[in-house]
Motif scaffolding. Structure first.
Motif, PDB file in Angstrom:
ATOM      1  N   TRP A  77       0.833  -1.203   0.000  1.00  0.00           N
ATOM      2  CA  TRP A  77       0.000   0.000   0.000  1.00  0.00           C
ATOM      3  C   TRP A  77       0.871   1.258   0.000  1.00  0.00           C
ATOM      4  O   TRP A  77       0.685   2.168  -0.817  1.00  0.00           O
ATOM      5  CB  TRP A  77      -0.914  -0.058   1.214  1.00  0.00           C
ATOM      6  CG  TRP A  77      -1.509   1.221   1.739  1.00  0.00           C
ATOM      7  CD1 TRP A  77      -0.988   2.021   2.710  1.00  0.00           C
ATOM      8  CD2 TRP A  77      -2.749   1.829   1.357  1.00  0.00           C
ATOM      9  NE1 TRP A  77      -1.811   3.086   2.970  1.00  0.00           N
ATOM     10  CE2 TRP A  77      -2.911   3.002   2.149  1.00  0.00           C
ATOM     11  CE3 TRP A  77      -3.745   1.511   0.441  1.00  0.00           C
ATOM     12  CZ2 TRP A  77      -4.012   3.825   2.042  1.00  0.00           C
ATOM     13  CZ3 TRP A  77      -4.855   2.340   0.330  1.00  0.00           C
ATOM     14  CH2 TRP A  77      -4.984   3.481   1.116  1.00  0.00           C
ATOM     15  N   ARG A  78       1.850   1.293   0.903  1.00  0.00           N
ATOM     16  CA  ARG A  78       2.717   2.462   1.002  1.00  0.00           C
ATOM     17  C   ARG A  78       3.567   2.633  -0.254  1.00  0.00           C
ATOM     18  O   ARG A  78       3.804   3.760  -0.718  1.00  0.00           O
ATOM     19  CB  ARG A  78       3.621   2.331   2.232  1.00  0.00           C
ATOM     20  CG  ARG A  78       2.887   2.466   3.571  1.00  0.00           C
ATOM     21  CD  ARG A  78       2.460   3.908   3.831  1.00  0.00           C
ATOM     22  NE  ARG A  78       3.621   4.773   3.811  1.00  0.00           N
ATOM     23  CZ  ARG A  78       4.447   4.943   4.840  1.00  0.00           C
ATOM     24  NH1 ARG A  78       4.222   4.301   5.982  1.00  0.00           N
ATOM     25  NH2 ARG A  78       5.490   5.751   4.749  1.00  0.00           N
ATOM     26  N   GLY A  79       4.038   1.521  -0.806  1.00  0.00           N
ATOM     27  CA  GLY A  79       4.851   1.605  -2.015  1.00  0.00           C
ATOM     28  C   GLY A  79       4.098   2.152  -3.210  1.00  0.00           C
ATOM     29  O   GLY A  79       4.697   2.674  -4.157  1.00  0.00           O
ATOM     30  N   LEU A 239       3.886  -1.411 -11.360  1.00  0.00           N
ATOM     31  CA  LEU A 239       4.190  -1.703  -9.964  1.00  0.00           C
ATOM     32  C   LEU A 239       3.627  -3.061  -9.558  1.00  0.00           C
ATOM     33  O   LEU A 239       4.277  -3.820  -8.831  1.00  0.00           O
ATOM     34  CB  LEU A 239       3.634  -0.606  -9.052  1.00  0.00           C
ATOM     35  CG  LEU A 239       3.926  -0.781  -7.555  1.00  0.00           C
ATOM     36  CD1 LEU A 239       5.418  -0.934  -7.286  1.00  0.00           C
ATOM     37  CD2 LEU A 239       3.355   0.383  -6.755  1.00  0.00           C
ATOM     38  N   THR A 240       2.442  -3.386 -10.037  1.00  0.00           N
ATOM     39  CA  THR A 240       1.857  -4.694  -9.729  1.00  0.00           C
ATOM     40  C   THR A 240       2.759  -5.813 -10.232  1.00  0.00           C
ATOM     41  O   THR A 240       2.973  -6.818  -9.536  1.00  0.00           O
ATOM     42  CB  THR A 240       0.455  -4.811 -10.348  1.00  0.00           C
ATOM     43  OG1 THR A 240      -0.372  -3.744  -9.862  1.00  0.00           O
ATOM     44  CG2 THR A 240      -0.199  -6.123  -9.994  1.00  0.00           C
ATOM     45  N   SER A 241       3.323  -5.648 -11.420  1.00  0.00           N
ATOM     46  CA  SER A 241       4.258  -6.643 -11.968  1.00  0.00           C
ATOM     47  C   SER A 241       5.554  -6.679 -11.167  1.00  0.00           C
ATOM     48  O   SER A 241       6.132  -7.757 -10.942  1.00  0.00           O
ATOM     49  CB  SER A 241       4.556  -6.330 -13.439  1.00  0.00           C
ATOM     50  OG  SER A 241       3.388  -6.447 -14.227  1.00  0.00           O
ATOM     51  N   ALA A 242       6.019  -5.511 -10.746  1.00  0.00           N
ATOM     52  CA  ALA A 242       7.248  -5.458  -9.946  1.00  0.00           C
ATOM     53  C   ALA A 242       7.053  -6.166  -8.610  1.00  0.00           C
ATOM     54  O   ALA A 242       7.959  -6.855  -8.106  1.00  0.00           O
ATOM     55  CB  ALA A 242       7.667  -4.007  -9.724  1.00  0.00           C
ATOM     56  N   TYR A 243       5.864  -6.029  -8.019  1.00  0.00           N
ATOM     57  CA  TYR A 243       5.574  -6.743  -6.783  1.00  0.00           C
ATOM     58  C   TYR A 243       5.621  -8.260  -7.005  1.00  0.00           C
ATOM     59  O   TYR A 243       6.060  -9.011  -6.123  1.00  0.00           O
ATOM     60  CB  TYR A 243       4.210  -6.327  -6.237  1.00  0.00           C
ATOM     61  CG  TYR A 243       4.191  -5.000  -5.504  1.00  0.00           C
ATOM     62  CD1 TYR A 243       5.343  -4.466  -4.944  1.00  0.00           C
ATOM     63  CD2 TYR A 243       2.999  -4.292  -5.350  1.00  0.00           C
ATOM     64  CE1 TYR A 243       5.308  -3.265  -4.251  1.00  0.00           C
ATOM     65  CE2 TYR A 243       2.954  -3.083  -4.655  1.00  0.00           C
ATOM     66  CZ  TYR A 243       4.123  -2.568  -4.119  1.00  0.00           C
ATOM     67  OH  TYR A 243       4.085  -1.377  -3.429  1.00  0.00           O
ATOM     68  N   ALA A 244       5.166  -8.715  -8.170  1.00  0.00           N
ATOM     69  CA  ALA A 244       5.240 -10.150  -8.475  1.00  0.00           C
ATOM     70  C   ALA A 244       6.688 -10.600  -8.611  1.00  0.00           C
ATOM     71  O   ALA A 244       7.074 -11.660  -8.095  1.00  0.00           O
ATOM     72  CB  ALA A 244       4.467 -10.453  -9.755  1.00  0.00           C
ATOM     73  N   ASP A 348      14.882  -3.602  -5.901  1.00  0.00           N
ATOM     74  CA  ASP A 348      15.679  -2.401  -6.148  1.00  0.00           C
ATOM     75  C   ASP A 348      15.268  -1.699  -7.438  1.00  0.00           C
ATOM     76  O   ASP A 348      15.451  -0.485  -7.573  1.00  0.00           O
ATOM     77  CB  ASP A 348      17.165  -2.765  -6.186  1.00  0.00           C
ATOM     78  CG  ASP A 348      17.712  -3.134  -4.808  1.00  0.00           C
ATOM     79  OD1 ASP A 348      17.072  -2.757  -3.802  1.00  0.00           O
ATOM     80  OD2 ASP A 348      18.747  -3.813  -4.735  1.00  0.00           O
ATOM     81  N   ALA A 349      14.719  -2.466  -8.393  1.00  0.00           N
ATOM     82  CA  ALA A 349      14.297  -1.882  -9.672  1.00  0.00           C
ATOM     83  C   ALA A 349      12.826  -1.473  -9.675  1.00  0.00           C
ATOM     84  O   ALA A 349      12.351  -0.871 -10.641  1.00  0.00           O
ATOM     85  CB  ALA A 349      14.549  -2.884 -10.798  1.00  0.00           C
ATOM     86  N   ALA A 350      12.095  -1.786  -8.616  1.00  0.00           N
ATOM     87  CA  ALA A 350      10.651  -1.536  -8.588  1.00  0.00           C
ATOM     88  C   ALA A 350      10.350  -0.037  -8.501  1.00  0.00           C
ATOM     89  O   ALA A 350      11.018   0.697  -7.764  1.00  0.00           O
ATOM     90  CB  ALA A 350      10.017  -2.260  -7.399  1.00  0.00           C
ATOM     91  N   PRO A 351       9.324   0.436  -9.226  1.00  0.00           N
ATOM     92  CA  PRO A 351       8.979   1.869  -9.224  1.00  0.00           C
ATOM     93  C   PRO A 351       8.118   2.247  -8.021  1.00  0.00           C
ATOM     94  O   PRO A 351       6.941   2.601  -8.149  1.00  0.00           O
ATOM     95  CB  PRO A 351       8.213   2.032 -10.542  1.00  0.00           C
ATOM     96  CG  PRO A 351       7.534   0.718 -10.746  1.00  0.00           C
ATOM     97  CD  PRO A 351       8.480  -0.319 -10.191  1.00  0.00           C
ATOM     98  N   LEU A 352       8.701   2.212  -6.820  1.00  0.00           N
ATOM     99  CA  LEU A 352       7.952   2.499  -5.605  1.00  0.00           C
ATOM    100  C   LEU A 352       7.779   3.996  -5.407  1.00  0.00           C
ATOM    101  O   LEU A 352       8.702   4.787  -5.663  1.00  0.00           O
ATOM    102  CB  LEU A 352       8.655   1.897  -4.386  1.00  0.00           C
ATOM    103  CG  LEU A 352       8.842   0.375  -4.384  1.00  0.00           C
ATOM    104  CD1 LEU A 352       9.571  -0.066  -3.129  1.00  0.00           C
ATOM    105  CD2 LEU A 352       7.506  -0.342  -4.494  1.00  0.00           C
ATOM    106  N   ALA A 353       6.618   4.385  -4.900  1.00  0.00           N
ATOM    107  CA  ALA A 353       6.335   5.797  -4.677  1.00  0.00           C
ATOM    108  C   ALA A 353       6.957   6.325  -3.395  1.00  0.00           C
ATOM    109  O   ALA A 353       7.123   7.537  -3.234  1.00  0.00           O
ATOM    110  CB  ALA A 353       4.816   6.017  -4.646  1.00  0.00           C
ATOM    111  N   ASP A 354       7.296   5.427  -2.467  1.00  0.00           N
ATOM    112  CA  ASP A 354       7.779   5.826  -1.148  1.00  0.00           C
ATOM    113  C   ASP A 354       9.081   5.092  -0.847  1.00  0.00           C
ATOM    114  O   ASP A 354       9.091   3.860  -0.761  1.00  0.00           O
ATOM    115  CB  ASP A 354       6.713   5.480  -0.096  1.00  0.00           C
ATOM    116  CG  ASP A 354       7.070   5.963   1.301  1.00  0.00           C
ATOM    117  OD1 ASP A 354       8.247   6.275   1.547  1.00  0.00           O
ATOM    118  OD2 ASP A 354       6.156   6.015   2.154  1.00  0.00           O
ATOM    119  N   PRO A 355      10.199   5.801  -0.680  1.00  0.00           N
ATOM    120  CA  PRO A 355      11.471   5.121  -0.402  1.00  0.00           C
ATOM    121  C   PRO A 355      11.468   4.349   0.910  1.00  0.00           C
ATOM    122  O   PRO A 355      12.204   3.376   1.064  1.00  0.00           O
ATOM    123  CB  PRO A 355      12.490   6.267  -0.369  1.00  0.00           C
ATOM    124  CG  PRO A 355      11.695   7.508  -0.150  1.00  0.00           C
ATOM    125  CD  PRO A 355      10.376   7.268  -0.785  1.00  0.00           C
TER     126      PRO A 355
END
Length: 373
Positions: A77-79, A239-244, A348-355
């Motif tokens: 959620w935070r990411g 982001l959903t794919s990065a989470y997978a 490390d490559a995931a496009p997260l919104a929150d560091p």
């Protein structure tokens, strides 16, 4: 009714500074569960005061647990940019603990486990209640039937808690199909886990074990909770794919660690007797690797003793010896390391919104795969 969840023996063994405690997530999840149980116990009491043992059993079961699934959901959620102060999101995360509790009740019944989290498993608890009160009939059957019903109740309640979590209904509708898929996947994985010892075959055993891991554990523990949290916060497909890509290998590594603990673990930390997986005849990846690499005499011994109804402590030691001699524990450890590296590279490559989410997911990955034996 108190909102507190007292510590179980397994909880006492936890190390301080767990990533699940960051931003007071564990007590926030516990409060959400306690509020929900207060409401449901009132519903049960209105039906009949005889239902009080049901509420007591659920509350005691829920006081244990690592809270990993809510933690992955929350940081998913935070990411995706979700607000950390939103208690509706925390309540949605808590629904995963009800799902997990229902699955554990049924899992313990399937595996004939006597304990869970250092306490009697639910079917044993109700069997004991039957004996204590001198009721008529078969106490073991009463315990079994009670556990089936209680597990079903928890699976219904998880849906109710998600639906009424307090988030915008559009957010819940967005995430609900994935929540439904996750429940189907874990039940399918559970069936395949049940099938394997009933119809074993040496051909493809390692790959079949990995399929069970993916659907019974990996997706259910890490990937889907992450994606659920992301979808609640309107995560985009990237982001959903990065989470997978992060969650599936990490979830597999988590289950492989659990498989090792099932054979070599410290019962004080696991809450279950060491060797239960061997008594239950589980064809884990650890066992599949042992069968693939051990000699013919050890393979016969493993096949004969694994899941034997009269398996005693000397038999358990024989099985451990076969697995250890095969080199399977070292190969599984090496696989855990490779999977963890793959997972963290994807994170490390995931496009997260929150560091902060990236840092916390790193910590959760380490906690999920840590050695505890």
């Amino acid at each position: 009714m108190s909102l507190a969840f007292p510590q179980s023996p397994v909880d006492v063994a936890r190390r301080p500074g767990s990533p699940v405690d960051e931003e007071r997530l564990r007590p926030r999840v516990d409060r959400a569960l306690a509020r929900f149980l207060d409401h449901q116990e009132a519903v049960l009491a209105a039906v009949s005061p005889q239902l009080a043992p049901v509420g007591d059993a659920v509350r005691e079961l829920l006081r244990g647990g690592k809270r990993l699934r809510p933690a992955f959901c929350y940081w998913g959620w935070r990411g995706a940019g979700g607000d950390g102060a939103d208690e509706g999101a925390v309540t949605a995360c808590a629904a995963l603990e009800l799902l997990q509790a229902g699955a554990l009740v049924h899992d313990d019944l399937i595996d004939r486990s006597d304990t869970r989290r250092g306490l009697p498993s639910v079917h044993r608890r109700f069997e004991a209640l039957h004996a204590e009160r001198g009721w008529r009939g078969d106490g073991a059957r009463y315990g079994t039937a009670s556990a089936v019903l209680l597990g079903d109740l928890l699976l219904a309640w998880c849906d109710e808690l998600l639906a009424d979590c307090g988030l915008d209904p559009a957010a819940v509708r967005r995430a609900k199909p994935l929540f439904d898929l996750m429940r189907t996947e874990v039940m399918a994985g559970q069936y395949l886990d049940l099938l394997e010892p009933a119809a074993p075959s040496p051909d493809g055993a390692v790959e079949r074990a990995r399929t069970v891991i993916h659907y019974k554990a990996a997706k259910y523990t890490v990937e889907r909770p992450l994606q659920l949290g992301g979808l609640l916060a309107a995560a985009d497909p990237a982001l959903t794919s990065a989470y997978a890509a992060f969650g599936l290998p990490l979830g597999e590594a988590f289950q492989l660690r659990d498989d090792l603990l099932g054979v070599y673990g410290d019962p004080v930390l696991t809450g279950k007797p060491a060797g239960d997986d061997l008594r239950e005849g589980k064809r884990t990846l650890l066992v599949a690797e042992a069968l693939e690499h051990c000699g013919s005499a050890d393979a016969r011994l493993l096949d004969d003793l694994l899941g034997a109804p009269d398996l005693d402590q000397p038999g358990l030691e024989l099985l451990r010896g076969v697995i250890t001699r095969s080199g399977a524990p070292q190969r599984v450890e090496a696989r855990i390391s490779r999977l963890l590296e793959e997972s963290l590279t994807a994170l490390d490559a995931a496009p997260l919104a929150d560091p902060t989410a990236r840092r916390m997911l790193h910590r959760l990955a380490a906690a999920a795969t840590a050695r505890r034996y």
